[in-house]
Design a protein around this motif. Structure first.
Motif, mmCIF file in Angstrom:
data_model
loop_
_atom_site.group_PDB
_atom_site.id
_atom_site.type_symbol
_atom_site.label_atom_id
_atom_site.label_comp_id
_atom_site.label_asym_id
_atom_site.label_seq_id
_atom_site.Cartn_x
_atom_site.Cartn_y
_atom_site.Cartn_z
ATOM 1 N N MET A 100 -13.781 33.530 40.336
ATOM 2 C CA MET A 100 -13.326 32.254 40.887
ATOM 3 C C MET A 100 -11.969 32.440 41.555
ATOM 4 S SD MET A 100 -14.077 29.850 37.539
ATOM 5 C CE MET A 100 -12.986 30.789 36.464
ATOM 6 N N PHE A 101 -11.834 31.926 42.757
ATOM 7 C CA PHE A 101 -10.531 31.895 43.418
ATOM 8 C C PHE A 101 -9.996 30.482 43.257
ATOM 9 C CE2 PHE A 101 -12.471 35.632 45.032
ATOM 10 C CZ PHE A 101 -11.420 36.527 45.141
ATOM 11 N N ILE A 102 -8.885 30.368 42.523
ATOM 12 C CA ILE A 102 -8.262 29.082 42.253
ATOM 13 C C ILE A 102 -6.761 29.224 42.481
ATOM 14 C CG2 ILE A 102 -10.058 28.480 40.569
ATOM 15 C CD1 ILE A 102 -7.955 28.929 38.349
ATOM 16 N N CYS A 103 -6.032 28.140 42.325
ATOM 17 C CA CYS A 103 -4.571 28.184 42.335
ATOM 18 C C CYS A 103 -4.075 26.970 41.571
ATOM 19 C CB CYS A 103 -4.024 28.220 43.759
ATOM 20 S SG CYS A 103 -4.229 26.668 44.657
ATOM 21 N N ASN A 104 -2.776 26.905 41.369
ATOM 22 C CA ASN A 104 -2.202 25.824 40.576
ATOM 23 C C ASN A 104 -2.014 24.532 41.355
ATOM 24 O OD1 ASN A 104 -2.024 27.771 38.619
ATOM 25 N ND2 ASN A 104 0.194 27.889 38.634
ATOM 26 N N HIS A 105 -1.655 24.621 42.626
ATOM 27 C CA HIS A 105 -1.211 23.417 43.337
ATOM 28 C C HIS A 105 -2.326 22.633 44.017
ATOM 29 C CE1 HIS A 105 -1.509 25.538 47.208
ATOM 30 N NE2 HIS A 105 -1.456 24.323 47.738
ATOM 31 N N CYS A 106 -3.478 23.199 44.198
ATOM 32 C CA CYS A 106 -4.544 22.570 44.976
ATOM 33 C C CYS A 106 -5.114 21.348 44.244
ATOM 34 C CB CYS A 106 -5.656 23.588 45.228
ATOM 35 S SG CYS A 106 -7.124 22.881 45.998
ATOM 36 N N PRO A 107 -5.147 20.183 44.903
ATOM 37 C CA PRO A 107 -5.704 18.991 44.249
ATOM 38 C C PRO A 107 -7.196 19.115 43.938
ATOM 39 C CG PRO A 107 -5.175 18.529 46.550
ATOM 40 C CD PRO A 107 -4.628 19.886 46.237
ATOM 41 N N PRO A 158 5.527 28.418 45.793
ATOM 42 C CA PRO A 158 6.047 28.998 44.549
ATOM 43 C C PRO A 158 5.379 28.466 43.286
ATOM 44 C CG PRO A 158 7.698 27.590 45.603
ATOM 45 C CD PRO A 158 6.554 27.723 46.557
ATOM 46 N N GLN A 159 4.753 27.287 43.362
ATOM 47 C CA GLN A 159 4.068 26.758 42.185
ATOM 48 C C GLN A 159 2.834 27.592 41.815
ATOM 49 O OE1 GLN A 159 4.335 25.450 45.299
ATOM 50 N NE2 GLN A 159 3.044 23.642 45.498
#
Length: 183
Positions: A41-48, A83-84
Protein backbone atom coordinates in the motif's frame (compact mmCIF):
# COMPACT_ATOMS: atom_id res chain seq x y z
CA UNK A 1 -6.42 17.27 -7.15
CA UNK A 2 -7.71 13.72 -7.06
CA UNK A 3 -5.91 11.06 -9.07
CA UNK A 4 -7.25 7.67 -10.21
CA UNK A 5 -4.57 5.11 -11.04
CA UNK A 6 -5.09 2.51 -13.77
CA UNK A 7 -6.75 -0.77 -12.89
CA UNK A 8 -4.96 -4.06 -12.48
CA UNK A 9 -2.39 -5.33 -14.96
CA UNK A 10 -2.95 -8.99 -14.08
CA UNK A 11 0.23 -11.01 -13.67
CA UNK A 12 2.66 -8.07 -13.46
CA UNK A 13 5.59 -9.10 -11.24
CA UNK A 14 6.02 -7.67 -7.75
CA UNK A 15 9.05 -5.34 -7.65
CA UNK A 16 11.56 -6.18 -4.93
CA UNK A 17 12.61 -3.57 -2.37
CA UNK A 18 14.42 -2.93 0.87
CA UNK A 19 13.38 0.25 2.68
CA UNK A 20 13.81 1.71 6.17
CA UNK A 21 11.10 1.95 8.76
CA UNK A 22 10.93 5.24 10.72
CA UNK A 23 13.57 3.94 13.16
CA UNK A 24 15.99 3.23 10.29
CA UNK A 25 15.63 -0.57 10.49
CA UNK A 26 15.78 -1.99 6.96
CA UNK A 27 12.82 -4.14 5.89
CA UNK A 28 12.93 -6.20 2.71
CA UNK A 29 10.00 -7.44 0.67
CA UNK A 30 11.02 -10.98 1.62
CA UNK A 31 10.58 -10.07 5.29
CA UNK A 32 6.90 -9.23 4.84
CA UNK A 33 5.71 -11.29 1.84
CA UNK A 34 2.97 -13.69 2.86
CA UNK A 35 2.67 -17.33 1.81
CA UNK A 36 -0.76 -16.65 0.25
CA UNK A 37 -0.11 -13.17 -1.10
CA UNK A 38 1.19 -9.70 -0.36
CA UNK A 39 -0.49 -6.33 -0.15
CA UNK A 40 1.71 -3.29 -0.86
CA UNK A 41 0.00 0.00 0.00
CA UNK A 42 1.23 3.48 -0.84
CA UNK A 43 -0.12 5.86 1.79
CA UNK A 44 0.97 9.03 3.59
CA UNK A 45 0.03 10.97 6.69
CA UNK A 46 -1.40 14.19 5.26
CA UNK A 47 -3.72 12.94 2.50
CA UNK A 48 -7.43 13.37 3.36
CA UNK A 49 -8.29 10.27 1.31
CA UNK A 50 -5.94 8.16 3.46
CA UNK A 51 -7.08 9.78 6.69
CA UNK A 52 -10.70 9.03 5.80
CA UNK A 53 -9.97 5.28 5.74
CA UNK A 54 -6.86 4.79 7.87
CA UNK A 55 -8.69 2.79 10.54
CA UNK A 56 -10.34 0.66 7.83
CA UNK A 57 -6.90 0.07 6.31
CA UNK A 58 -5.64 -1.22 9.66
CA UNK A 59 -8.77 -3.35 10.16
CA UNK A 60 -8.48 -4.97 6.71
CA UNK A 61 -4.71 -5.42 6.98
CA UNK A 62 -5.05 -7.26 10.29
CA UNK A 63 -7.80 -9.48 8.88
CA UNK A 64 -5.75 -10.23 5.75
CA UNK A 65 -2.67 -11.09 7.78
CA UNK A 66 -4.74 -13.81 9.49
CA UNK A 67 -5.32 -15.28 6.00
CA UNK A 68 -1.59 -15.47 5.23
CA UNK A 69 -1.35 -12.18 3.31
CA UNK A 70 1.75 -10.12 4.06
CA UNK A 71 1.08 -6.39 4.36
CA UNK A 72 3.28 -3.31 4.11
CA UNK A 73 2.64 0.42 3.75
CA UNK A 74 5.08 2.76 2.01
CA UNK A 75 5.23 6.54 2.04
CA UNK A 76 7.09 8.05 -0.91
CA UNK A 77 6.13 11.72 -0.66
CA UNK A 78 8.67 14.54 -0.85
CA UNK A 79 9.10 15.39 2.84
CA UNK A 80 10.89 18.66 2.06
CA UNK A 81 7.57 19.92 0.67
CA UNK A 82 5.33 17.83 2.96
CA UNK A 83 7.12 17.56 6.33
CA UNK A 84 4.07 15.96 7.95
CA UNK A 85 4.96 12.83 5.93
CA UNK A 86 8.50 12.59 7.38
CA UNK A 87 9.61 9.41 9.18
CA UNK A 88 9.11 10.85 12.69
CA UNK A 89 5.48 11.59 11.87
CA UNK A 90 5.10 8.20 10.13
CA UNK A 91 6.13 6.51 13.38
CA UNK A 92 3.56 8.53 15.34
CA UNK A 93 0.85 7.70 12.78
CA UNK A 94 1.62 3.97 12.96
CA UNK A 95 1.44 4.03 16.75
CA UNK A 96 -1.73 6.14 16.80
CA UNK A 97 -3.58 3.66 14.58
CA UNK A 98 -1.93 0.48 15.88
CA UNK A 99 -0.51 -0.62 12.54
CA UNK A 100 0.01 -4.39 12.42
CA UNK A 101 2.31 -3.95 9.41
CA UNK A 102 5.55 -2.08 8.69
CA UNK A 103 5.27 1.53 7.49
CA UNK A 104 8.33 2.22 5.34
CA UNK A 105 9.87 5.35 3.86
CA UNK A 106 10.82 5.50 0.16
CA UNK A 107 13.07 8.56 0.24
CA UNK A 108 14.39 8.15 -3.33
CA UNK A 109 10.89 7.37 -4.63
CA UNK A 110 12.43 4.53 -6.67
CA UNK A 111 10.11 1.90 -5.18
CA UNK A 112 6.99 3.99 -5.88
CA UNK A 113 8.17 4.41 -9.47
CA UNK A 114 8.91 0.67 -9.82
CA UNK A 115 5.36 -0.14 -8.72
CA UNK A 116 3.84 2.61 -10.84
CA UNK A 117 2.19 4.14 -7.77
CA UNK A 118 0.24 7.28 -8.56
CA UNK A 119 -1.79 8.27 -5.53
CA UNK A 120 -2.38 7.78 -1.85
CA UNK A 121 -3.89 5.39 -1.14
CA UNK A 122 -2.79 3.08 -3.95
CA UNK A 123 -3.16 -0.67 -3.31
CA UNK A 124 -1.22 -3.45 -5.06
CA UNK A 125 -2.35 -6.98 -4.23
CA UNK A 126 -0.20 -9.93 -5.28
CA UNK A 127 -0.74 -13.67 -5.09
CA UNK A 128 1.72 -16.07 -3.46
CA UNK A 129 3.70 -16.23 -6.72
CA UNK A 130 4.21 -12.45 -6.71
CA UNK A 131 1.78 -11.77 -9.60
CA UNK A 132 -0.41 -8.68 -9.45
CA UNK A 133 -4.06 -9.60 -8.92
CA UNK A 134 -5.63 -6.47 -7.44
CA UNK A 135 -5.20 -2.74 -7.98
CA UNK A 136 -8.44 -1.30 -6.79
CA UNK A 137 -9.91 0.70 -3.99
CA UNK A 138 -10.35 -0.14 -0.32
CA UNK A 139 -14.08 0.55 -0.46
CA UNK A 140 -16.48 3.23 -1.68
CA UNK A 141 -14.97 5.91 0.58
CA UNK A 142 -13.51 9.09 -0.87
CA UNK A 143 -12.35 12.21 0.96
CA UNK A 144 -14.66 11.20 3.78
CA UNK A 145 -15.40 7.74 5.12
CA UNK A 146 -18.02 5.76 3.26
CA UNK A 147 -20.94 4.03 4.89
CA UNK A 148 -19.85 1.93 7.90
CA UNK A 149 -21.35 -1.10 6.14
CA UNK A 150 -19.59 -0.38 2.82
CA UNK A 151 -18.51 -3.46 0.91
CA UNK A 152 -14.89 -4.30 1.85
CA UNK A 153 -13.64 -4.49 -1.75
CA UNK A 154 -9.90 -4.73 -0.98
CA UNK A 155 -10.44 -7.30 1.76
CA UNK A 156 -12.77 -9.43 -0.38
CA UNK A 157 -10.39 -9.30 -3.35
CA UNK A 158 -7.35 -10.27 -1.31
CA UNK A 159 -9.26 -13.01 0.51
CA UNK A 160 -10.08 -14.40 -2.95
CA UNK A 161 -6.40 -14.13 -3.90
CA UNK A 162 -5.43 -16.00 -0.73
CA UNK A 163 -7.94 -18.73 -1.56
CA UNK A 164 -7.54 -19.08 -5.35
CA UNK A 165 -4.40 -17.16 -6.35
CA UNK A 166 -6.49 -14.95 -8.61
CA UNK A 167 -8.13 -11.58 -8.08
CA UNK A 168 -11.56 -10.49 -9.26
CA UNK A 169 -11.89 -9.39 -12.86
CA UNK A 170 -14.04 -6.39 -11.93
CA UNK A 171 -12.12 -3.80 -9.93
CA UNK A 172 -12.76 -0.12 -9.26
CA UNK A 173 -9.65 2.06 -9.19
CA UNK A 174 -8.63 3.77 -5.98
CA UNK A 175 -8.81 7.55 -5.75
CA UNK A 176 -6.56 9.84 -3.76
CA UNK A 177 -4.00 12.59 -3.67
CA UNK A 178 -1.16 12.39 -6.17
CA UNK A 179 2.18 11.16 -4.90
CA UNK A 180 4.24 14.25 -4.14
CA UNK A 181 7.20 13.68 -6.46
CA UNK A 182 10.49 15.46 -5.94
CA UNK A 183 11.36 18.15 -8.46
Amino acid sequence: MAVRPPVCEFGAPMPDFTLPDPDGRMVALGDIAGPRGTLVMFICNHCPYVQAVIDRIQRDAADLQKLGIGVVAISANDVAEYPQDAPEQMKAEALKHGFSFPYLYDETQAVARAYGAECTPDFFGYNGRGELQYRGRLDASGRSPGDPDARRELYEAMAQVAETGQGPQDQIASIGCSIKWKA
